[in-house]
Design an enzyme around this catalytic site. Structure first.
Site, short mmCIF file in Angstrom:
data_model
loop_
_atom_site.label_atom_id
_atom_site.label_comp_id
_atom_site.label_asym_id
_atom_site.label_seq_id
_atom_site.Cartn_x
_atom_site.Cartn_y
_atom_site.Cartn_z
N TYR A 171 26.23 101.91 -45.55
CA TYR A 171 27.13 102.49 -43.99
C TYR A 171 25.81 102.10 -42.96
O TYR A 171 25.06 102.07 -43.33
CB TYR A 171 27.36 103.82 -44.12
CG TYR A 171 27.42 104.73 -42.84
CD1 TYR A 171 28.32 105.20 -42.75
CD2 TYR A 171 26.57 104.82 -41.50
CE1 TYR A 171 28.83 106.31 -41.16
CE2 TYR A 171 27.04 104.63 -40.76
CZ TYR A 171 28.20 105.91 -40.17
OH TYR A 171 28.55 106.09 -38.99
N GLU A 196 32.06 101.31 -36.64
CA GLU A 196 31.67 101.81 -37.88
C GLU A 196 32.27 100.79 -39.09
O GLU A 196 33.64 100.48 -39.13
CB GLU A 196 31.87 102.74 -37.36
CG GLU A 196 31.15 103.53 -39.11
CD GLU A 196 31.81 105.02 -39.51
OE1 GLU A 196 31.13 106.71 -38.69
OE2 GLU A 196 33.19 105.21 -39.91
#
Ligand code: GDP
Ligand code: MN
Length: 385
Positions: free
Chosen positions: A101, A189
């Protein structure tokens, strides 16, 4: 402004970030054709401005074009947390070894971009932050210097990124930071940041949000706006150049000047009601702008009454009165309107309204009195203030 995954990936690619090849499709036939052109196994991905598509059934693997068509049929029209799927992204399927992530968020409190990196990707990052915060490495970046390679390496070590892919992850973070700054993003993101079995590093998903105030510098991105996916009132307001924010109450609000509109929201609350919107016609509003604004408010069927709160400075109350009169001639207005006019040319404006003898318009002297009246009309009772 939030971008679709495929748009974000297009921007990623411009900054050197590794992404899979893919194509946009709006119909099952286009999905089939895209799969044919891409060849081999593909992923059919719902394009909605909302995360959690995988869990909602919006992401499916397909082994051949016929299967891609069938999966597209399943996904188009799907409702993902209130967002209906109208568009798909068909991309080359990837093999997954590890899912990381990474995100860059604008931290307003610190006035600096905040990087977050974790080996626990693919899932809800909020859950990682809550249950295993030690697995989420964070770092602020001084916008004056920008992100420097040694800092990105430091973050990679802090997050325990596997040594075999560390350099590639660092390189991607630098590219993503470059994209964040150059495209005036508020959020970038990548979840998951994918590691394939042969050690390739790839952005498998993209969340990209660009600062609305910087869109004038990025006409290409501004063009990406999907008007169909926008709230109908906000779309109308955008076209008519009016500042409008939809809220969830029953009293429609129209005022001139952001400060006055804000305090109007407060007095509605004080009078026990709930505002349906924030609408600022701005200074020097003309009768046409008043008509356009009323149209926007009236197109929201939750609105039960409307409160016009005008303090005439540059705006002449006669223009506002004329706008109300014209609007009531042109539009089929069933909703009661309470008007408070004060300031420049208010006496003439009020006289115009009185002479027009409009059946569903009430005039009030004070702001609080008008608010109480509007709230009472919205709930079908009589005012108590
Ligand atoms: P989100 O659910 O909206 O965050 O959508 P993502 O694009 O992140 O996809 C969700 C999940 O689908 C990923 O975490 C992967 O596990 C899976 N997925 C997406 N693309 C591929 C792919 O190319 N190959 C495989 N095997 N799985 C994929
Ligand atoms: Mn994702």
């Amino acid at each position: 402004m939030d971008l679709y995954e495929h748009q974000g990936k297009e921007l990623f690619a411009r900054h050197g970030v590794n992404v899979s090849a893919g194509k946009v499709a709006y119909t099952p036939e286009e999905a089939e054709q895209a799969a044919k052109e891409l060849g081999g196994q593909v992923v059919v991905k719902a394009q909605v401005l909302m995360g959690g598509r995988g869990k909602a059934g919006g992401i499916k693997l397909a082994n051949d074009p016929a299967e891609a068509k069938a999966k597209a049929e399943d996904i188009i029209g799907l409702d993902i947390k209130g967002h209906v799927v109208r568009r798909l992204w068909i991309e080359d399927a990837s093999d997954i070894d590890r899912e990381y992530y990474f995100s860059i968020n604008f931290d307003r409190t610190a006035k600096m971009p905040l990087l977050m990196l974790s080996t626990e990707g693919g899932m809800d990052i909020e859950e990682v932050a809550e249950k295993t915060p030690e697995k989420l490495a964070t770092m602020h970046v001084d916008p004056v210097w920008g992100l420097r390679a040694f800092e990105a390496r430091q973050l990679a070590f802090q997050a325990n990124i596997d040594a075999d892919v560390r350099n590639k992850v660092v390189a991607m973070m630098l590219q993503l930071y470059d994209a964040f700054v150059k495209e005036d993003a508020m959020l970038v993101e990548v979840n998951p940041l994918l590691i394939t079995p042969d050690g390739e590093v790839k952005a498998l998903d993209s969340k990209f949000s660009v600062d609305d105030n910087a869109l004038f510098r990025h006409p290409y991105i501004a063009e990406m706006r999907d008007v169909q996916a926008q709230d109908p009132q906000e779309q109308m307001a955008h076209e008519k150049g009016v500042t409008y924010v939809k809220l969830d109450g029953e009293v429609g609000i129209l005022g001139n000047g952001a400060g006055l509109v804000m305090s109007t929201l407060d007095v509605i609350q004080q009078a026990g009601g709930r505002p349906a919107n924030f609408l600022d016609v701005g200074g020097g509003a003309t009768a046409e702008e008043i008509v356009a604004s009323l149209e926007i408010i009236l197109s929201d069927d939750k609105v039960r009454s409307i409160f016009f709160n005008i303090f005439g400075g540059i705006t002449r109350c006669t223009e506002v009165a004329q706008g109300i009169i014209t609007a009531l001639e042109q539009l089929d207005v069933q909703v009661p309107i309470v008007v408070r006019l004060d300031g420049t040319a208010s006496e003439e404006g009020l006289k115009m309204l009185a002479d027009a003898n409009l059946s569903n318009v009430t005039v009030a002297d004070t702001m609080l009195g008008a608010a109480a009246e509007a709230v009472a009309l919205a709930s079908g009772t009589t005012a108590t203030v």
